[in-house]
Design a protein around this motif. Sequence first.
Motif, mmCIF file in Angstrom:
data_model
loop_
_atom_site.group_PDB
_atom_site.id
_atom_site.type_symbol
_atom_site.label_atom_id
_atom_site.label_comp_id
_atom_site.label_asym_id
_atom_site.label_seq_id
_atom_site.Cartn_x
_atom_site.Cartn_y
_atom_site.Cartn_z
ATOM 1 N N SER A 1 4.386 -2.603 -19.246
ATOM 2 C CA SER A 1 5.665 -2.858 -19.739
ATOM 3 C C SER A 1 5.649 -4.441 -19.589
ATOM 4 C CB SER A 1 6.758 -2.335 -18.776
ATOM 5 O OG SER A 1 6.858 -0.923 -19.015
ATOM 6 N N THR A 2 6.346 -5.154 -20.409
ATOM 7 C CA THR A 2 6.819 -6.421 -20.340
ATOM 8 C C THR A 2 8.112 -6.599 -19.576
ATOM 9 O OG1 THR A 2 7.974 -6.649 -22.563
ATOM 10 C CG2 THR A 2 5.261 -7.405 -22.077
ATOM 11 N N VAL A 3 8.274 -7.411 -18.534
ATOM 12 C CA VAL A 3 9.389 -7.343 -17.756
ATOM 13 C C VAL A 3 9.812 -8.756 -17.221
ATOM 14 C CG1 VAL A 3 10.352 -6.635 -15.465
ATOM 15 C CG2 VAL A 3 8.625 -5.036 -16.618
ATOM 16 N N ALA A 4 11.245 -9.080 -17.390
ATOM 17 C CA ALA A 4 11.945 -10.288 -16.869
ATOM 18 C C ALA A 4 12.908 -9.815 -15.716
ATOM 19 C CB ALA A 4 12.740 -11.018 -18.023
ATOM 20 N N VAL A 5 12.907 -10.707 -14.740
ATOM 21 C CA VAL A 5 13.762 -10.213 -13.644
ATOM 22 C C VAL A 5 14.789 -11.281 -13.619
ATOM 23 C CG1 VAL A 5 13.910 -9.837 -11.260
ATOM 24 C CG2 VAL A 5 12.018 -9.015 -12.322
ATOM 25 N N VAL A 6 16.004 -11.166 -13.631
ATOM 26 C CA VAL A 6 17.041 -12.008 -13.407
ATOM 27 C C VAL A 6 17.644 -11.912 -12.098
ATOM 28 C CG1 VAL A 6 19.365 -12.625 -14.172
ATOM 29 C CG2 VAL A 6 17.846 -11.734 -16.040
ATOM 30 N N GLY A 7 17.476 -13.167 -11.444
ATOM 31 C CA GLY A 7 17.927 -13.045 -9.888
ATOM 32 C C GLY A 7 16.704 -13.272 -9.069
ATOM 33 N N ASP A 8 16.682 -14.414 -8.352
ATOM 34 C CA ASP A 8 15.616 -14.745 -7.332
ATOM 35 C C ASP A 8 15.740 -14.503 -5.826
ATOM 36 O OD1 ASP A 8 16.962 -16.815 -6.945
ATOM 37 O OD2 ASP A 8 15.408 -18.190 -7.555
ATOM 38 N N GLY A 9 16.856 -13.793 -5.649
ATOM 39 C CA GLY A 9 17.246 -13.390 -4.164
ATOM 40 C C GLY A 9 16.297 -12.386 -3.730
ATOM 41 N N ALA A 10 16.634 -11.694 -2.519
ATOM 42 C CA ALA A 10 15.787 -10.663 -1.995
ATOM 43 C C ALA A 10 15.481 -9.573 -2.715
ATOM 44 C CB ALA A 10 16.259 -10.328 -0.690
ATOM 45 N N VAL A 11 16.691 -8.958 -3.543
ATOM 46 C CA VAL A 11 16.397 -7.820 -4.562
ATOM 47 C C VAL A 11 15.741 -8.135 -5.736
ATOM 48 C CG1 VAL A 11 17.809 -6.314 -6.014
ATOM 49 C CG2 VAL A 11 18.723 -6.593 -3.575
ATOM 50 N N GLY A 12 15.814 -9.259 -6.211
ATOM 51 C CA GLY A 12 15.092 -9.730 -7.521
ATOM 52 C C GLY A 12 13.523 -9.875 -7.208
ATOM 53 N N LEU A 13 13.322 -10.321 -5.883
ATOM 54 C CA LEU A 13 11.892 -10.594 -5.472
ATOM 55 C C LEU A 13 11.380 -9.043 -5.296
ATOM 56 C CD1 LEU A 13 12.532 -13.654 -3.224
ATOM 57 C CD2 LEU A 13 11.072 -13.591 -5.205
ATOM 58 N N CYS A 14 12.004 -8.470 -4.696
ATOM 59 C CA CYS A 14 11.673 -7.004 -4.459
ATOM 60 C C CYS A 14 11.296 -6.159 -5.848
ATOM 61 C CB CYS A 14 12.345 -6.245 -3.332
ATOM 62 S SG CYS A 14 12.302 -6.855 -1.762
ATOM 63 N N ALA A 15 12.350 -6.459 -6.888
ATOM 64 C CA ALA A 15 12.061 -5.675 -8.131
ATOM 65 C C ALA A 15 10.899 -6.351 -8.723
ATOM 66 C CB ALA A 15 13.148 -6.305 -8.919
ATOM 67 N N VAL A 16 10.299 -7.382 -8.349
ATOM 68 C CA VAL A 16 9.026 -7.951 -8.766
ATOM 69 C C VAL A 16 7.928 -7.151 -8.449
ATOM 70 C CG1 VAL A 16 7.234 -9.717 -8.810
ATOM 71 C CG2 VAL A 16 9.785 -10.211 -9.193
ATOM 72 N N ILE A 17 8.044 -6.768 -7.006
ATOM 73 C CA ILE A 17 6.867 -5.964 -6.454
ATOM 74 C C ILE A 17 6.968 -4.711 -7.047
ATOM 75 C CG2 ILE A 17 6.345 -4.801 -4.121
ATOM 76 C CD1 ILE A 17 7.551 -7.121 -2.699
ATOM 77 N N ALA A 18 8.429 -3.958 -7.211
ATOM 78 C CA ALA A 18 8.358 -2.628 -7.851
ATOM 79 C C ALA A 18 7.836 -2.563 -9.158
ATOM 80 C CB ALA A 18 9.799 -2.271 -7.918
ATOM 81 N N ALA A 19 8.122 -3.756 -10.134
ATOM 82 C CA ALA A 19 7.510 -3.905 -11.431
ATOM 83 C C ALA A 19 6.170 -3.917 -11.186
ATOM 84 C CB ALA A 19 8.168 -5.049 -12.277
ATOM 85 N N LYS A 20 5.468 -4.546 -10.371
ATOM 86 C CA LYS A 20 3.996 -4.600 -10.492
ATOM 87 C C LYS A 20 3.579 -3.471 -9.965
ATOM 88 C CE LYS A 20 0.033 -6.623 -9.725
ATOM 89 N NZ LYS A 20 -0.652 -7.275 -10.662
ATOM 90 N N ARG A 21 4.085 -2.569 -8.909
ATOM 91 C CA ARG A 21 3.481 -1.403 -8.190
ATOM 92 C C ARG A 21 3.577 -0.275 -9.421
ATOM 93 N NH1 ARG A 21 6.530 2.328 -6.125
ATOM 94 N NH2 ARG A 21 4.988 3.405 -5.065
ATOM 95 N N LEU A 22 4.451 -0.329 -10.472
ATOM 96 C CA LEU A 22 4.841 0.687 -11.318
ATOM 97 C C LEU A 22 3.716 0.245 -12.679
ATOM 98 C CD1 LEU A 22 8.564 1.311 -11.338
ATOM 99 C CD2 LEU A 22 6.840 2.799 -10.681
ATOM 100 N N GLY A 23 2.864 -0.734 -12.576
ATOM 101 C CA GLY A 23 1.942 -1.141 -13.830
ATOM 102 C C GLY A 23 2.524 -2.000 -14.558
ATOM 103 N N ALA A 24 3.384 -2.767 -14.746
ATOM 104 C CA ALA A 24 3.949 -3.652 -15.759
ATOM 105 C C ALA A 24 2.663 -4.579 -15.895
ATOM 106 C CB ALA A 24 5.040 -4.432 -15.345
ATOM 107 N N GLY A 25 2.531 -5.043 -17.152
ATOM 108 C CA GLY A 25 1.460 -5.757 -17.749
ATOM 109 C C GLY A 25 2.032 -7.431 -17.251
ATOM 110 N N ARG A 26 2.942 -7.561 -17.739
ATOM 111 C CA ARG A 26 3.647 -9.101 -17.398
ATOM 112 C C ARG A 26 4.817 -9.202 -16.672
ATOM 113 N NH1 ARG A 26 3.420 -13.347 -22.532
ATOM 114 N NH2 ARG A 26 3.635 -15.125 -21.246
#
Length: 350
Positions: free
Chosen positions: A175-200
Amino acid sequence: MRATLIHAERDIRVEDVPDPVLSTGLDAIVRVVAACVCGSDLWPYRGVTAVAAPRRIGHEFVGVVEEVGERVALVRPGDFVIAPFYQCDNTCVNCRNGMTVHCLDGGWWGSETATLGFADAGQGERVRVPLADGTLAVVPGGMPDDALVPGLLTLSDVMGTGHHAAISGGVTAGSTVAVVGDGAVGLCAVIAAKRLGAGRIVAMSRHAARQALATRFGATDIVPERGDEGIARLKDMFDGIGPDVVLECVGTKESMDQALRSARPGGQVGFVGVPNGGPELPVRRMFDTNVGVRGGVAPVRGYIDELLPEVMDGRIEPGAVFDLELPLERAGDAYRAMDERTATKVLLRP
């Protein structure tokens, strides 16, 4: 004992309050080892939501069980536990359907129900935990190494909430993913997207320290622009149409608008930002673009078992979102630091 109370807008005090006592037979007393300030705590702090009278505050904590009621079967004194940001029995139909946050018998920290009584809030020295067997997640092995405590604390809310955004958005391998928000939840969403296999993964951030942390967590690109300019950048990066998934982790009208207008036709928005500031869904735009929206308040209790082993063995390090640690007595400084964005997330030690 000492605990944090909010009295009014920008008025946080640490005061003496009564010690918690067992009262229902299904509860436990937990000595708090670490708590923290949530971005949603800033809504009453900033006066966005009214404070009618002084009240306890805080809904994220980990600690050691000191006492349990006579009907508690799964939690024992001495257990190190993670408390999600709500209480649940883990047995009702909603809990069995994976929606523990909508437990038919549950409640919220710092509130009172007829069956559970008053539930202490988390920013204090001790907490009475209703429905202890369903609410508390026991960490195997007892007291963990202190270096693991921040990561375990994120499982009470922000890591599970970021994960919920990614699950709701349908992030899968490639998946290609954009994260809106760079607070703690947004940063954790980056972790989550990575561990689920997002390509970008694109982190939308204008703050150097948060950009660096997002990159450490797995972001492949950084976009600092906002509004029309930010949307145009995203579309240019993804074939002129936008990413597959946008994770909305703020909760304002502007953040939801950006998320909806950034996703590609047929894409998906996963939203977990607490909706303050007037976010509304433009049904006509959604109809015209086939962009879907799914998300809401995260059922984090159900995610702990999945995420806990990866925190324990270091595969994910969400505890890095804590960039300031203070003693409980300085809770007012913690709120100021997050309000002024000099800290991403503040850990409090009683």
